[in-house]
Design a protein around this motif. Structure first.
Motif, mmCIF file in Angstrom:
data_model
loop_
_atom_site.group_PDB
_atom_site.id
_atom_site.type_symbol
_atom_site.label_atom_id
_atom_site.label_comp_id
_atom_site.label_asym_id
_atom_site.label_seq_id
_atom_site.Cartn_x
_atom_site.Cartn_y
_atom_site.Cartn_z
ATOM 1 N N ILE A 197 32.515 37.566 42.144
ATOM 2 C CA ILE A 197 31.988 36.095 41.879
ATOM 3 C C ILE A 197 32.137 35.124 42.969
ATOM 4 N N ARG A 199 25.434 33.927 37.138
ATOM 5 C CA ARG A 199 26.354 35.341 37.075
ATOM 6 C C ARG A 199 26.262 35.994 35.736
ATOM 7 N N SER A 249 33.520 42.912 32.661
ATOM 8 C CA SER A 249 34.913 41.842 32.469
ATOM 9 C C SER A 249 35.697 42.032 33.808
ATOM 10 N N GLN A 250 36.641 41.191 33.808
ATOM 11 C CA GLN A 250 37.370 41.244 34.692
ATOM 12 C C GLN A 250 38.429 42.652 34.741
ATOM 13 N N ASP A 291 36.349 43.655 42.314
ATOM 14 C CA ASP A 291 36.690 43.240 40.643
ATOM 15 C C ASP A 291 35.785 42.001 40.450
ATOM 16 N N ARG A 292 35.518 41.396 39.377
ATOM 17 C CA ARG A 292 34.818 40.419 39.075
ATOM 18 C C ARG A 292 35.117 39.101 39.679
ATOM 19 N N ASP A 293 36.316 38.993 39.720
ATOM 20 C CA ASP A 293 36.520 37.428 40.126
ATOM 21 C C ASP A 293 36.343 37.412 41.775
ATOM 22 N N THR A 294 36.814 38.403 42.464
ATOM 23 C CA THR A 294 36.605 38.654 43.799
ATOM 24 C C THR A 294 34.968 38.379 44.205
#
Length: 407
Positions: A407, A376, A391-392, A402-405
């Motif tokens: 990843i 990542r 960053s998120q 977005d980052r979280d989704t």
């Protein structure tokens, strides 16, 4: 695309310092002192607050599904690889070639075209590397005169080769060099020697919806290259590879430079442009590395593409949403390769062995093969740097991207 701020009559700005330069979350204390003198937090907050605001969550909808035939998987395309290097970077070229052979889509049937000097040491390197590499022995072009030698004046330590020659010029002719050996490709993939591809999912990540991704950060660097052409600066693109461009884009750019600088040919116009960049950097030097700014096709060409061929690409402009750029251009994409410039310079400075560089590069490739969690860092940063990942908070305005989704 014009930025939305108007710093005129503001007590915050003067002497050429503007929010593009000063309101950057990543700049260090030295840069802040250039902007504001003795840095006081409330002054920075007062002047930069509106430019550090984030757009509302999910303000940008998901990307639409690709049109039939738009995805590169739906049709055959041709992509040829181009880079410039020389024998002293052999330690970096070998892992790069290995990563291409591991991960680059075989369906593209790409060759690696590498521009080198026509000298014995470079020829020997070309004889020792993969048969997939076609070396192009380019003429050595003098760097040319300047009113002030900006490299010398800056105190920057560079090789004699860098000081004497135009080292980046041949990128602008990459389509012409390639067409001497194969049919003109749909795309030319620009690389640097100190790059390692780190994922087998190159096609999926690099060309979503059939449109190549170009990455930039809002770090003010090499901005005079495009501003001296009369173009608004968009961001610093010289961090992420590959950069995919069409031959017709390169032809358009050559014509654009020649029209602006009135030379009898592109090389003559290019010399005039280089001098204009150096003089502008010396007169308006406000950004990191400005004293040695002169040649940087990977910085300037994507800005040209943004203004003239915007809809042929997917744009990933990190931290650009607060500066008036279209929100759809500021969403996260994953990178398919790592730019290992810091490792390369450690080898050149004697702080890392060539063997250690190769071992680290191979470990990075193994992360991609194993889909390791550490990957990542490579997907989210340009230089495999855990302190500089997207960053998120910098991506939450993009629904589904977005980052979280992701990843």
């Amino acid at each position: 695309y014009h930025t939305k701020f108007s710093p005129a009559h503001s007590p915050c700005w003067g002497g050429g310092y503007v929010p593009q330069i000063c309101c950057d979350r990543r700049i260090g204390i030295e840069r802040l002192s250039w902007c504001f003198g003795e840095v006081v937090d409330d002054i920075v907050e007062h002047c930069c607050a509106r430019y550090l605001e984030r757009p509302l969550p999910a303000a940008v909808p998901p990307l639409p599904h690709p049109l039939p035939g738009a995805s590169p998987g739906d049709r055959e395309i041709s992509v040829q690889i181009f880079l410039q290097s020389f024998h002293k970077d052999r330690f970096a070229v070998l892992p790069f070639v290995e990563s291409v052979e591991r991960f680059w889509p075989k369906k593209w049937k790409s060759k690696i075209f590498m521009a080198v000097d026509n000298i014995t040491a470079d020829r020997q390197m070309c004889e020792e590397i993969s048969p997939r590499v076609i070396c192009i022995y380019t003429p050595s072009l003098p760097r040319g005169p300047s009113i002030i030698d900006s490299i010398e004046w800056s105190g920057r330590t560079v090789s004699k080769r860098y000081h004497k020659q135009l080292l980046q010029y041949h990128y602008w002719l990459s389509d012409l060099y390639i067409s001497e050996h194969v049919d003109p490709p749909d795309w030319v993939a620009w690389f640097d020697a100190d790059v390692v591809i780190h994922t087998p999912r190159v096609e999926e990540l690099l060309m979503p919806r059939g449109l190549p991704v170009l990455f930039a950060r809002r770090t003010q660097q090499n901005s005079m290259e495009t501003m001296s052409l009369g173009l608004d600066w968009v961001g610093e693109f010289m961090d992420t590879f590959p950069q995919l461009v069409r031959p017709v884009h390169l032809q358009h750019f050559r014509e654009f430079v020649q029209a602006n600088f009135k030379g009898s040919n592109f090389l003559e116009s290019y010399y005039a442009w280089r001098v204009a960049i150096e003089e502008a950097a010396l007169l308006h030097g406000k950004s990191y590395g400005y004293l040695s700014e002169a040649e940087g096709p990977q910085s300037s060409f994507p800005v040209f593409l943004y203004h003239f061929h915007h809809d042929e690409f997917t744009w990933a402009l990190e931290d650009a949403a607060s500066f008036g750029l279209p929100l759809q251009d500021t969403c996260l994409s994953f990178r398919v390769a790592s730019h290992l410039s810091s490792w390369k310079h450690q080898v050149r400075q004697g702080n890392m062995s060539a063997l250690m560089y190769a071992q680290r590069a191979r470990r990075l490739m193994q992360l991609g093969e194993r889909n390791s969690g550490t990957l990542r860092v490579a997907l989210l940063s340009a230089n495999f740097d855990p302190t500089a990942t997207w960053s998120q908070s910098g991506s939450v305005h993009c629904l589904g991207r977005d980052r979280d989704t992701m990843i």
